[in-house]
Design a protein around this motif. Structure first.
Motif, short mmCIF file in Angstrom:
data_model
loop_
_atom_site.label_atom_id
_atom_site.label_comp_id
_atom_site.label_asym_id
_atom_site.label_seq_id
_atom_site.Cartn_x
_atom_site.Cartn_y
_atom_site.Cartn_z
N SER A 70 0.84 -1.22 0.00
CA SER A 70 0.00 0.00 0.00
C SER A 70 0.87 1.26 0.00
N TYR A 71 2.09 1.19 0.58
CA TYR A 71 2.98 2.35 0.58
C TYR A 71 3.48 2.63 -0.84
N ILE A 72 3.77 1.55 -1.58
CA ILE A 72 4.24 1.72 -2.97
C ILE A 72 3.14 2.44 -3.75
N ASN A 73 1.90 2.02 -3.50
CA ASN A 73 0.76 2.66 -4.17
C ASN A 73 0.68 4.14 -3.80
N GLN A 74 0.88 4.47 -2.52
CA GLN A 74 0.84 5.87 -2.08
C GLN A 74 1.89 6.70 -2.81
N LEU A 75 3.10 6.13 -2.93
CA LEU A 75 4.20 6.86 -3.59
C LEU A 75 3.85 7.11 -5.06
N LYS A 76 3.25 6.08 -5.70
CA LYS A 76 2.90 6.22 -7.12
C LYS A 76 1.78 7.24 -7.30
N VAL A 77 0.75 7.17 -6.42
CA VAL A 77 -0.37 8.12 -6.50
C VAL A 77 0.16 9.55 -6.43
N ARG A 78 1.19 9.75 -5.60
CA ARG A 78 1.73 11.11 -5.42
C ARG A 78 2.88 11.40 -6.39
N GLN A 79 3.08 10.48 -7.34
CA GLN A 79 4.09 10.67 -8.41
C GLN A 79 5.49 10.91 -7.87
N ILE A 80 5.84 10.20 -6.80
CA ILE A 80 7.21 10.27 -6.27
C ILE A 80 8.04 9.26 -7.08
N GLN A 81 9.11 9.74 -7.71
CA GLN A 81 9.82 8.91 -8.70
C GLN A 81 10.91 8.01 -8.08
N LYS A 82 11.63 8.55 -7.07
CA LYS A 82 12.78 7.81 -6.53
C LYS A 82 12.75 7.84 -5.02
N VAL A 83 13.16 6.72 -4.41
CA VAL A 83 13.32 6.70 -2.95
C VAL A 83 14.62 5.97 -2.60
N SER A 84 15.13 6.29 -1.41
CA SER A 84 16.38 5.69 -0.97
C SER A 84 16.08 4.59 0.05
N VAL A 85 16.67 3.39 -0.16
CA VAL A 85 16.41 2.26 0.75
C VAL A 85 17.72 1.65 1.24
N PHE A 86 17.64 1.01 2.41
CA PHE A 86 18.80 0.26 2.94
C PHE A 86 18.98 -1.03 2.13
N ALA A 87 20.17 -1.60 2.22
CA ALA A 87 20.48 -2.80 1.44
C ALA A 87 19.68 -4.02 1.91
N GLY A 88 19.48 -4.17 3.24
CA GLY A 88 18.82 -5.39 3.74
C GLY A 88 17.32 -5.34 3.54
N GLU A 89 16.68 -6.53 3.45
CA GLU A 89 15.21 -6.58 3.40
C GLU A 89 14.70 -7.25 4.67
N VAL A 90 13.43 -7.04 4.97
CA VAL A 90 12.86 -7.50 6.23
C VAL A 90 11.75 -8.50 5.94
N ASN A 91 11.58 -9.45 6.87
CA ASN A 91 10.46 -10.39 6.76
C ASN A 91 9.16 -9.62 7.01
N LEU A 92 8.22 -9.77 6.08
CA LEU A 92 7.02 -8.92 6.13
C LEU A 92 5.86 -9.50 6.95
N ASN A 93 6.05 -10.69 7.55
CA ASN A 93 4.91 -11.35 8.19
C ASN A 93 4.18 -10.46 9.19
N ASP A 94 4.94 -9.60 9.89
CA ASP A 94 4.33 -8.75 10.93
C ASP A 94 3.35 -7.72 10.38
N ILE A 95 3.57 -7.28 9.14
CA ILE A 95 2.85 -6.07 8.71
C ILE A 95 2.01 -6.23 7.45
#
Length: 358
Positions: free
Chosen positions: A42-67
């Motif tokens: 849903s956050y990716i959708n929010q970024l697209k709706v608001r036409q935000i083109q680039k974001v900065s992320v950390f190298a590691g990924e997280v297990n998404l089960n919690d959220i």
């Protein structure tokens, strides 16, 4: 111990759920998503709706089960599309099928009985231009959750849900220049805007199956127990009991959603406002049930704390619904923690939530 501090600037189309934001993302000068937040679909959708083109992320990924709310997210998106089609048909004076409204409300009710906390994570749609549709769906969800907590029978719940879903259909008769005006309405414009309750009644009263309760809910959702509401200045005992529920849901959703002329506030701030008017304008008992069941931070939500840490809500405390149990996932500089830890706000009164990432 932190994750490695390597980070990448990625195009919005390369962002995946589970990535962790390395920089705050602002929109119109307001913090949209904070550094340390774990990306959800849903956050990716929010970024697209608001036409935000680039974001900065950390190298590691997280297990998404919690959220991750998964199937319920798809359900909300589908319900949103159906509500949009339904309200657009009314806008264009096309006949609508009462059976379609009934089926949609029945589906929403089923989802609430099986996934109440998950569906609460999805309300408060991010797009300002879609407020009318999302508001109708969210007011329906909030009203049904409250009706369920009040132990209303199934027929009453379905009537409540249909009235809540259609409470604002009269807004289609109000000029958009008034509905979407970014600053205060003039007294004359306000009088025109207030007519939407009567317009809703007139539209629904023409549909035989909606004639009684559902049209009354739409007519009365702006009435207030002390007689200060509109259009008929009814007092407490004169207001339809189901309209009293929709009135509270309507106020709460307006306070907690971004609108053209108003910045949203947090669930605990909206709850305080409702409590403040519950001795005069809205029904006190219903308000108590509403706050305990709707004005909460649902498990899976991500929040920013006054300590500058990001946390995930893990459980809500029935005794103090606005002081949930959390898992803290960043340090005070909002760098991801290798070993997130639990914290219960009920026993940590000095820690407060300052932003909810929806």
């Amino acid at each position: 111990m932190h994750m490695k501090q390597i980070h990448y600037e990625l195009d919005i189309n390369e962002i995946r759920p589970g990535m962790v934001l390395q920089k705050d993302v602002y929109f119109n000068g307001n913090l949209l998503l904070g550094k340390g937040t774990v990306i959800k679909p849903s956050y990716i959708n929010q970024l697209k709706v608001r036409q935000i083109q680039k974001v900065s992320v950390f190298a590691g990924e997280v297990n998404l089960n919690d959220i991750l709310p998964n199937p319920v997210q798809q359900f909300y998106a589908k319900a949103y599309q159906e509500v949009t089609a339904l309200l657009d048909a009314i806008k264009e004076d096309k006949p609508i099928s009462p059976g379609d409204v009934f089926n949609l409300v029945e589906q929403i009710l089923k989802t609430i009985f099986s996934h109440q906390n998950t569906i609460l994570q999805l309300t408060g749609f991010p797009g300002v231009c879609d407020y009318y549709y999302a508001h109708s769906l969210d007011v329906c969800i909030y009203s049904l959750i409250t009706g369920k907590a009040l132990n209303l029978d199934n027929n009453k719940l379905l009537t409540l849900g249909m009235g809540a879903l259609l409470h604002d259909v009269g807004k289609t008769k109000i000029p958009e220049s008034i509905l979407f005006k970014p600053n205060s309405l003039t007294p004359r414009e306000y009088e025109i805007a207030k007519e939407h309750a009567r317009h809703s009644y007139e539209i629904l009263n023409q549909i035989p199956i909606f004639k009684r309760d559902i049209a009354q809910i739409a007519l009365q959702h702006h009435e207030r127990c002390d007689g200060s509401g509109y259009p008929q200045q009814l007092k407490a005992a004169e207001i339809h009991p189901l309209a009293k529920i929709v009135a509270i849901a309507d106020i709460y959703d307006a306070l907690t959603s971004d609108r053209v002329y108003n910045r949203k506030i947090l669930p605990h701030e909206a709850a305080e406002y409702l409590l403040g008017i519950s001795s005069t304008q809205i029904d006190r008992v219903t308000t108590t049930f509403f706050i305990k069941n709707v004005a909460i931070y649902p498990p899976g939500s991500q929040v920013l704390l006054n300590t500058n840490e990001i946390a995930i809500v893990t459980d809500h405390n029935p005794q103090m619904p606005l002081r949930p149990a959390l898992k803290i996932i960043t340090d005070r500089k909002r760098n991801p923690l290798k070993n997130p830890y639990h914290c219960d706000l009920q026993s940590n009164p000095h820690i407060t939530i300052v932003q909810l990432f929806h």
